[in-house]
Design a protein around this motif. Structure first.
Motif, PDB file in Angstrom:
ATOM      1  N   MET A   1       0.818  -1.179   0.000  1.00  0.00           N
ATOM      2  CA  MET A   1       0.000   0.000   0.000  1.00  0.00           C
ATOM      3  C   MET A   1       0.860   1.239   0.000  1.00  0.00           C
ATOM      4  SD  MET A   1      -2.368  -1.303   2.951  1.00  0.00           S
ATOM      5  CE  MET A   1      -3.318   0.170   2.843  1.00  0.00           C
ATOM      6  N   VAL A   2       0.334   2.281  -0.658  1.00  0.00           N
ATOM      7  CA  VAL A   2       1.104   3.511  -0.769  1.00  0.00           C
ATOM      8  C   VAL A   2       1.304   4.155   0.583  1.00  0.00           C
ATOM      9  CG1 VAL A   2       1.099   5.813  -1.740  1.00  0.00           C
ATOM     10  CG2 VAL A   2       0.218   3.920  -3.068  1.00  0.00           C
ATOM     11  N   VAL A   3       0.336   4.042   1.454  1.00  0.00           N
ATOM     12  CA  VAL A   3       0.407   4.734   2.738  1.00  0.00           C
ATOM     13  C   VAL A   3       1.601   4.318   3.547  1.00  0.00           C
ATOM     14  CG1 VAL A   3      -0.763   5.137   4.897  1.00  0.00           C
ATOM     15  CG2 VAL A   3      -2.080   4.919   2.829  1.00  0.00           C
ATOM     16  N   ALA A   4       1.887   3.074   3.635  1.00  0.00           N
ATOM     17  CA  ALA A   4       2.976   2.628   4.475  1.00  0.00           C
ATOM     18  C   ALA A   4       4.300   3.145   4.005  1.00  0.00           C
ATOM     19  CB  ALA A   4       3.003   1.123   4.505  1.00  0.00           C
ATOM     20  N   GLY A 151      -7.242  14.010   2.814  1.00  0.00           N
ATOM     21  CA  GLY A 151      -7.438  13.277   1.583  1.00  0.00           C
ATOM     22  C   GLY A 151      -8.103  11.928   1.774  1.00  0.00           C
ATOM     23  N   CYS A 152      -8.795  11.499   0.723  1.00  0.00           N
ATOM     24  CA  CYS A 152      -9.403  10.159   0.657  1.00  0.00           C
ATOM     25  C   CYS A 152      -8.745   9.417  -0.488  1.00  0.00           C
ATOM     26  CB  CYS A 152     -10.913  10.281   0.429  1.00  0.00           C
ATOM     27  SG  CYS A 152     -11.710   8.745  -0.116  1.00  0.00           S
ATOM     28  N   PHE A 174      -7.965   4.493   2.419  1.00  0.00           N
ATOM     29  CA  PHE A 174      -7.357   5.119   3.583  1.00  0.00           C
ATOM     30  C   PHE A 174      -7.536   6.625   3.463  1.00  0.00           C
ATOM     31  CE2 PHE A 174      -3.817   4.828   0.551  1.00  0.00           C
ATOM     32  CZ  PHE A 174      -3.187   6.057   0.646  1.00  0.00           C
ATOM     33  N   THR A 175      -7.486   7.304   4.595  1.00  0.00           N
ATOM     34  CA  THR A 175      -7.563   8.761   4.593  1.00  0.00           C
ATOM     35  C   THR A 175      -6.314   9.322   5.256  1.00  0.00           C
ATOM     36  OG1 THR A 175      -8.775   8.843   6.703  1.00  0.00           O
ATOM     37  CG2 THR A 175     -10.083   8.766   4.673  1.00  0.00           C
ATOM     38  N   THR A 176      -5.967  10.546   4.883  1.00  0.00           N
ATOM     39  CA  THR A 176      -4.753  11.172   5.397  1.00  0.00           C
ATOM     40  C   THR A 176      -5.010  12.626   5.760  1.00  0.00           C
ATOM     41  OG1 THR A 176      -3.981  11.983   3.242  1.00  0.00           O
ATOM     42  CG2 THR A 176      -3.341   9.737   3.861  1.00  0.00           C
ATOM     43  N   VAL A 189       5.027  19.668   0.602  1.00  0.00           N
ATOM     44  CA  VAL A 189       4.464  18.803   1.630  1.00  0.00           C
ATOM     45  C   VAL A 189       5.546  18.531   2.667  1.00  0.00           C
ATOM     46  CG1 VAL A 189       3.351  16.592   2.113  1.00  0.00           C
ATOM     47  CG2 VAL A 189       2.974  17.716  -0.095  1.00  0.00           C
ATOM     48  N   VAL A 190       5.230  18.725   3.949  1.00  0.00           N
ATOM     49  CA  VAL A 190       6.222  18.481   4.992  1.00  0.00           C
ATOM     50  C   VAL A 190       5.783  17.379   5.955  1.00  0.00           C
ATOM     51  CG1 VAL A 190       7.185  20.799   4.889  1.00  0.00           C
ATOM     52  CG2 VAL A 190       5.296  20.323   6.468  1.00  0.00           C
ATOM     53  N   GLU A 191       4.503  17.023   5.924  1.00  0.00           N
ATOM     54  CA  GLU A 191       4.018  15.985   6.833  1.00  0.00           C
ATOM     55  C   GLU A 191       2.807  15.302   6.223  1.00  0.00           C
ATOM     56  OE1 GLU A 191       3.564  16.022  11.530  1.00  0.00           O
ATOM     57  OE2 GLU A 191       1.883  17.029  10.567  1.00  0.00           O
ATOM     58  N   ALA A 192       2.715  14.002   6.408  1.00  0.00           N
ATOM     59  CA  ALA A 192       1.563  13.241   5.920  1.00  0.00           C
ATOM     60  C   ALA A 192       1.306  12.095   6.888  1.00  0.00           C
ATOM     61  CB  ALA A 192       1.834  12.699   4.517  1.00  0.00           C
TER      62      ALA A 192
END
Length: 204
Positions: A1-4, A151-152, A174-176, A189-192
């Motif tokens: 997954m992209v999130v990890a 984001g969704c 997932f949402t961010t 972007v500095v934090e996600a």
């Protein structure tokens, strides 16, 4: 997954952005925003991010743009960088190669170092990633030179082990919440951070 991959993916797939580590990850940071007359916030009816139809599922290795609530010029400028950032992160994990110049043009701090470190761990383990995401902006707030974007993501990415079997359990959604800062004319972007996993959200 992209999130990890961005410590955002909660140690799974795309999400491994900045909030995840081999030691179990760090807790997502709580953002406190000052209320000022200069702040703008959008989170009402969404519009497609472009003129094309929003797909139900993304193409392999790509980020399709879902809906976006960005309205003001500042919101739209920050949103464009946010979309481009996620596009680059997904490309990195899919291709297994980092373009540091491209990434640092869009990100800094943990949002840049997190994906790079995760990619190196993937390569050391012989892992690859397939699939893509549809990314949508459900809320955006600009206060001076800081923007917070919620984001969704519709996520079809899967990280594969060296033997070709899935190395992680994939996330369907997932949402961010991400933070961007503006230096001169440029947003980065500095934090996600991941705020939810496998809870369906509106991306179309």
């Amino acid at each position: 997954m992209v999130v990890a991959r961005v410590a955002v993916l909660a140690c799974v797939g795309v999400l491994a952005l900045t909030g995840c580590g081999d030691d179990g990850g760090s807790e997502a940071k709580t953002l406190t925003l000052d209320e000022t007359p200069a702040a703008t916030e959008s989170g009402a009816a969404t519009e497609p991010a472009d003129d094309g139809a929003i797909p139900e599922d993304p193409l392999d290795g790509e980020v399709a743009r879902g809906t976006s609530v960005a309205a003001s010029p500042d919101e739209q400028a920050a949103a464009e960088v946010w979309f481009s950032y996620w596009t680059e992160v997904v490309r990195m994990y899919h291709d297994g190669e980092a373009d540091r110049d491209a990434l640092y043009a869009l990100a800094d701090r943990d949002a840049a170092t997190g994906p790079l470190e995760y990619l190196e761990r993937m390569k050391s383990r012989g892992e690859t990633q397939t699939g893509g995401v549809v990314a949508a902006i459900s809320k955006i707030r600009v206060t001076g030179d800081e923007a917070v974007v919620e984001g969704c993501f519709r996520d079809t990415t899967v990280t594969l082990a060296r033997n070709g079997n899935p190395a992680e359990t994939g996330l369907s959604f997932f949402t961010t919440k991400g933070t961007l800062v503006r230096e001169g004319p440029d947003w980065r972007v500095v934090e996600a951070n991941t705020t939810s996993e496998n809870q369906e959200c509106d991306y179309r």
